[in-house]
Scaffold this active site. Structure first.
Site, PDB file in Angstrom:
ATOM      1  N   LYS A  87       0.861  -1.189   0.000  1.00 32.37           N
ATOM      2  CA  LYS A  87       0.000   0.000   0.000  1.00 32.37           C
ATOM      3  C   LYS A  87       0.894   1.235   0.000  1.00 32.37           C
ATOM      4  CE  LYS A  87      -4.307   1.191   2.367  1.00 32.37           C
ATOM      5  NZ  LYS A  87      -4.987   1.060   3.652  1.00 32.37           N
ATOM      6  N   VAL A  88       0.708   2.070  -1.017  1.00 28.49           N
ATOM      7  CA  VAL A  88       1.601   3.205  -1.255  1.00 28.49           C
ATOM      8  C   VAL A  88       0.770   4.487  -1.296  1.00 28.49           C
ATOM      9  CG1 VAL A  88       3.270   4.186  -2.894  1.00 28.49           C
ATOM     10  CG2 VAL A  88       3.071   1.693  -2.674  1.00 28.49           C
TER      11      VAL A  88
END
Ligand code: E4P
Length: 220
Positions: A87-88
């Protein structure tokens, strides 16, 4: 529509998984902190514990906000388990990192999406998921569900394979509206998911069926 649970609470994850309708899990640093999970090793072990419970995509968020840091952290998270999705955050270096991860075959979830333009950029970088935050937009008097419609239209116009993951879902109406629009996934708390079970006419109807069954059994 796929159902993800948005929590780091293992008991709730287990409960949702036991229902038989859970497709995956999303976490974030706030949710980990809420469960008292601190320190690198504990965080890593917690992700591993979640992967043991649910056989589906598990979003694990990077803390770094610079390109090199995001790559290092994301690669280490992805190596933990084949179901980990990195998750960025939706920032300049985040988009560059998503492009890199995509080329490496690492799945990504671009988080903190609040506009269709941000979703379009993440899709162009090859994100596996984009996470528009429905509830947090509603919180500031902006229609969060409308953003899901806008992104659906844009992705369908160009055939982007990036999945829309409606995040920050707070209640069952969010889930239903997202399903009507054709969101690929929704992530929300256990309470929003289990609220879909309830209808007063179901309770009344079941009570009557059982009472009639008892009555018939007594007169038989
Ligand atoms: C997204 O994946 C986030 O974890 C989450 O949905 C945020 O929800 P909140 O706005 O209820 O904190």
């Amino acid at each position: 529509m796929k159902f993800f649970i948005d929590t780091a609470n293992l008991a709730e994850i287990q409960e949702a998984n036991d229902l038989g309708i859970l497709d995956g899990v999303t976490t974030n640093p706030s949710l980990m902190a809420k469960e008292g999970i601190t320190g690198h090793e504990n965080v890593i072990n917690h992700y591993k514990a979640i992967c043991e419970i649910v056989d589906g995509p598990i979003s694990a968020e990077v803390i770094a906000t610079d390109y090199a840091g995001i790559l290092a952290e994301g690669e280490a998270l992805a190596a933990l388990h084949p179901n980990i999705v990195v998750k960025v955050p939706m920032i300049r270096d985040g988009i560059k990192a998503i492009k890199y991860f995509t080329e490496q075959g690492i799945k990504t979830n671009c988080t903190l999406i609040f506009s269709a333009g941000q979703a379009l950029l993440a899709a162009k970088a090859g994100a596996t998921y984009v996470s528009p935050f429905v509830g947090r937009l509603d919180d500031i008097s902006t229609d969060g569900v409308e953003l899901i419609s806008q992104i659906r239209l844009i992705f369908d116009n160009y055939g982007y394979e990036t999945q829309i993951l409606a995040a920050s879902v707070r209640h069952p109406m969010h889930i239903l509206k997202c399903a009507e629009i054709g969101s690929d996934v929704m992530t929300g708390p256990l309470s929003a998911i289990t609220a879909l079970l309830n209808h007063p006419l179901t309770d009344i109807g079941l009570a009557k069926f059982l009472a009639d069954h008892q009555k018939a059994a007594k007169t038989a």
